[in-house]
Design an enzyme around this catalytic site. Sequence first.
Site, PDB file in Angstrom:
ATOM      1  N   ASP A  51      10.916  10.543   1.040  1.00  0.00           N
ATOM      2  CA  ASP A  51      10.271   9.281   0.230  1.00  0.00           C
ATOM      3  C   ASP A  51      10.134   9.743  -1.377  1.00  0.00           C
ATOM      4  OD1 ASP A  51       9.557   7.973   1.664  1.00  0.00           O
ATOM      5  OD2 ASP A  51       7.434   8.262   1.918  1.00  0.00           O
ATOM      6  N   LYS A  73      10.357   4.637  -2.386  1.00  0.00           N
ATOM      7  CA  LYS A  73      10.897   3.330  -3.321  1.00  0.00           C
ATOM      8  C   LYS A  73       9.568   4.248  -4.781  1.00  0.00           C
ATOM      9  CE  LYS A  73       6.362   1.153  -1.191  1.00  0.00           C
ATOM     10  NZ  LYS A  73       5.252   1.775  -2.236  1.00  0.00           N
TER      11      LYS A  73
END
Length: 265
Positions: A51, A73
């Site tokens: 991530d 993200k």
Amino acid sequence: MSRTKTEHSNKEARSPKNHLISIVGAGPGDPELLTIRALRRLEQADVILYDALHGTGILELAKPSALKIYAGKHYQDGQHQTERQDNIHRQLKQFAGEGKRVVRLKAGDPFIFGRGAEELAFCFQEKLNVEVVPGITAGLAAASCFHIPVTLRNVNSMALFYTGHKRNGGFENMDEVAAVIKAKAPVMVYMGLKNLQLLASELQRREVSGDVPLQIVSRVGHPDQQLFTSSLAQIESDLTRIDPPMPSVILIGSHAHQVTATTVF
């Protein structure tokens, strides 16, 4: 004969039976705050789906041959989140089918605002070999690094994790959040910096005292971590002169202040 054995051994190493998916909490970003199991899984990984981590130090602990794939993200990065998650699921299944050791590396703890439960459920549905490795979540790391107690003996017996994201134009469960703060327990707000002024106003509208301390901890677990101290009533004016670096976690509560030599219990 030896060549045949070698080929057989390599084939076995690539067998889907030997795969392992580890959903690993990376903690707040400092490699020294990883668990021992998280470190071992990183060192063993063939593939790392990571991530949006804060710093590259943790990824550098992987073996040089490990395939590192960004799967995260950032705030307002324009990604379609359902498509992003579906793609992660496809990759987990693909690499498991190739017999790989896969680390799904998630900031903080996988089960606190991290979609770890969705990925675990997918692995169960696909009958994949999976485990979850806990990590230190940002709220607890922020509190400990800056000596802010989450619970206090004979004072409060609970704490609340809360997201500062709005849904359908407003915050969710605000009456419950206000009740927790009135009960002298702290609330740890994730992803709330953008909406912090509105959150403070909503709490005061529910008769939470404006004097309640508010702490903003920026980049917890990193050498440049910072603490910004304010209160519910003061935060609007304070934010006009400070610009806390992201990521930040916010602690709100009557006892959400640092322990010092003069602290009375």
